[in-house]
Design an enzyme around this catalytic site. Structure first.
Site, mmCIF file in Angstrom:
data_model
loop_
_atom_site.group_PDB
_atom_site.id
_atom_site.type_symbol
_atom_site.label_atom_id
_atom_site.label_comp_id
_atom_site.label_asym_id
_atom_site.label_seq_id
_atom_site.Cartn_x
_atom_site.Cartn_y
_atom_site.Cartn_z
ATOM 1 N N ARG A 15 42.578 30.834 26.457
ATOM 2 C CA ARG A 15 43.530 31.948 26.428
ATOM 3 C C ARG A 15 44.775 31.557 27.214
ATOM 4 N NH1 ARG A 15 39.707 36.747 28.566
ATOM 5 N NH2 ARG A 15 38.621 34.963 29.440
ATOM 6 N N LYS A 75 42.540 34.098 33.676
ATOM 7 C CA LYS A 75 41.386 34.048 34.577
ATOM 8 C C LYS A 75 41.811 34.021 36.040
ATOM 9 C CE LYS A 75 37.915 34.421 33.767
ATOM 10 N NZ LYS A 75 37.245 35.738 33.533
ATOM 11 N N TYR A 94 43.361 38.525 35.932
ATOM 12 C CA TYR A 94 42.046 38.990 36.374
ATOM 13 C C TYR A 94 41.718 38.306 37.691
ATOM 14 C CZ TYR A 94 41.040 41.023 31.785
ATOM 15 O OH TYR A 94 41.075 41.797 30.654
ATOM 16 N N HIS A 96 38.570 39.744 39.884
ATOM 17 C CA HIS A 96 37.126 39.929 40.125
ATOM 18 C C HIS A 96 36.736 39.433 41.527
ATOM 19 C CE1 HIS A 96 36.707 40.804 35.865
ATOM 20 N NE2 HIS A 96 37.230 39.643 35.548
ATOM 21 N N GLU A 118 41.857 44.006 36.177
ATOM 22 C CA GLU A 118 40.657 44.820 35.963
ATOM 23 C C GLU A 118 40.608 46.100 36.775
ATOM 24 O OE1 GLU A 118 40.642 41.872 37.481
ATOM 25 O OE2 GLU A 118 39.397 41.964 39.300
ATOM 26 N N ASP A 270 30.851 38.863 35.636
ATOM 27 C CA ASP A 270 32.128 38.645 36.340
ATOM 28 C C ASP A 270 32.231 39.516 37.588
ATOM 29 O OD1 ASP A 270 32.398 40.965 34.896
ATOM 30 O OD2 ASP A 270 34.381 40.495 34.094
#
Ligand SMILES: NC(=O)C1=CN([C@@H]2O[C@H](COP(=O)(O)OP(=O)(O)OC[C@H]3O[C@@H](n4cnc5c(N)ncnc54)[C@H](O)[C@@H]3O)[C@@H](O)[C@H]2O)C=CC1
Ligand SMILES: CC(=O)C(=O)O
Ligand SMILES: [Mg+2]
Length: 373
Positions: A15, A75, A94, A96, A118, A270
């Site tokens: 991605r 990511k 993101y 996490h 997120e 995740d």
């Protein structure tokens, strides 16, 4: 503002944070965009398309991190990327953080302004920048689970939908939010025997209406889990407490009691995973076996269908990216409490309470941290 887009470096992650269309949007708004060489080439967005949209192609990630005011990624930054961030620089991706003390420590040390996709919220509830990837991962979870149930993959050799005269496989979905609903759609579509657990009664009511008798809804308790998990052929882990470490709802004892060759897919990995026996895996080596039960715990499932996922993700992130670029991070967040909910780290302080609580940091309210920016 200079917006930098490095190439993703996680295992089998193709991605990219901005499409050529997204670049054009930022250029039209008066910004400069730099994209790492061949950053989107693997999914059909080649350098030429980025150049035509107005971006400049840069050879190294180091130069992008050194030059850009805002880094757009997909990511969570890997350790060498975290070390290239600087105080005041904006990171929009993101994160996490709850299950990831190392990344948290590095982001705190960087002094950067780190906004996590997120935890951005929206009016009426829901997580608009997590939802598109949850839609993808939810749909993929049944594909992955069906594949892992094949004998050659270590599974018990069951076909999800069965055939006339043979009962379908039993699919248990733990958590009926975005992932759970999309998993249910796929499992029901394939003819499986589907049960979905949630601890939100309004959510169970919606699911009952939406699926009109094609699945069973069960209120989530430890007792329900004891009864249902051991009987399932495929369990999908899809719970979320936003920003927090996932609760371990399926225990090692449950896994011991499941049938040999049953499959568990922990989409919530995740956020640390909701099965006690889960550990993160990669697309290269997605499964492992515990007590005869095949575990699929890929932490970046949407990366497996990176073109669809990039388009879906950037549809959602683009308006926020443009606003941050136009107003600067501080004003953009002061004007929009939903975007401010995405702020996890700023100037060495943790501004997201569930992350501070689970990792033992002092919590600083985002408004207070932003005042110093
Ligand atoms: N592995 C991957 O590649 C990806 C993982 N995810 C993850 O999947 C997880 C689920 O995401 P969404 O579906 O978007 O979240 P969501 O917020 O839409 O749904 C979560 C559901 O879990 C339910 N829940 C919370 N505690 C529960 C409990 N004790 N028992 C039963 N249900 C419970 C909530 O009521 C809610 O309906 C998240 O951890 C998310 O980060 C999302 C996309 C990709
Ligand atoms: C949400 C997430 O972790 C992913 O898309 O990889
Ligand atoms: Mg992930």
């Amino acid at each position: 503002m200079i917006i930098g887009v490095p190439k993703e470096i996680k295992n089998h992650e193709y991605r990219i944070g901005l499409t050529p269309a997204g670049v054009k949007e930022l250029i039209v708004n008066g910004h400069d965009v730099i994209v790492e060489n061949n950053g989107g080439a693997a999914i059909g967005f080649d350098n030429e398309q980025y150049i035509n949209a107005g971006a400049k192609i840069i050879d190294s990630a180091a130069e992008i991190f050194a030059t850009a005011d805002m880094i757009i990624k997909v990511k969570e930054p890997q350790p060498n990327e975290c070390k290239m961030l600087r105080p005041g620089q904006i990171l929009f991706t993101y994160l996490h953080l709850a299950p990831d003390p190392q990344q948290t420590e590095l982001l705190v040390a960087s002094g950067a302004t780190c906004i996590a996709y997120e935890t951005v919220t929206q009016a009426g509830g829901g997580l608009p920048l997590l939802a598109p990837m949850s839609e993808v991962a939810g749909r993929m979870s049944i594909q992955a689970g069906a594949h892992a149930l094949e004998k050659a993959q270590g599974g018990l050799g069951a076909l999800l939908g069965g055939v006339p005269g043979v009962a379908p496989a039993k699919v248990l979905i733990v958590g009926g939010g975005v992932v759970g609903t999309q998993a249910a759609r796929m499992a029901v579509g394939m003819g499986a025997d589907v049960t979905i657990l949630d601890r939100s009664l309004p959510r169970l009511r919606q699911l009952d209406t939406e699926f009109n008798g094609r699945l069973k809804t069960v209120y989530s308790t430890a007792d329900a889990m004891d009864q249902l998990v051991v009987d399932a052929d495929l369990v999908i882990g899809a719970v979320l407490i936003p920003g927090a470490a996932a609760p371990k709802l399926v225990t090692a004892q449950h896994i011991k009691m499941m049938k040999k060759g049953a499959v568990v897919v922990d989409v919530a990995i995740d956020q640390g995973g909701c099965f006690e026996t889960s550990k993160a895996t990669t697309h290269q080596d997605p499964t492992y076996v515990v007590d005869g039960v095949v575990h699929y715990c890929v932490a970046n499932m949407p990366g497996g269908v990176a073109r669809t996922s990039t388009l879906a993700l950037t549809n959602a992130t683009m308006p926020f990216t443009v606003t941050i670029a136009n107003k600067g991070a501080k004003q953009a967040m002061l004007d929009d409490a939903h975007l401010m909910a995405g702020l996890n780290v700023l100037g060495g302080q943790i501004t997201y309470k569930p992350v501070a609580d689970v990792l033992g940091y002092e919590y600083v309210a985002p408004e207070q941290a932003l005042a110093a920016l």
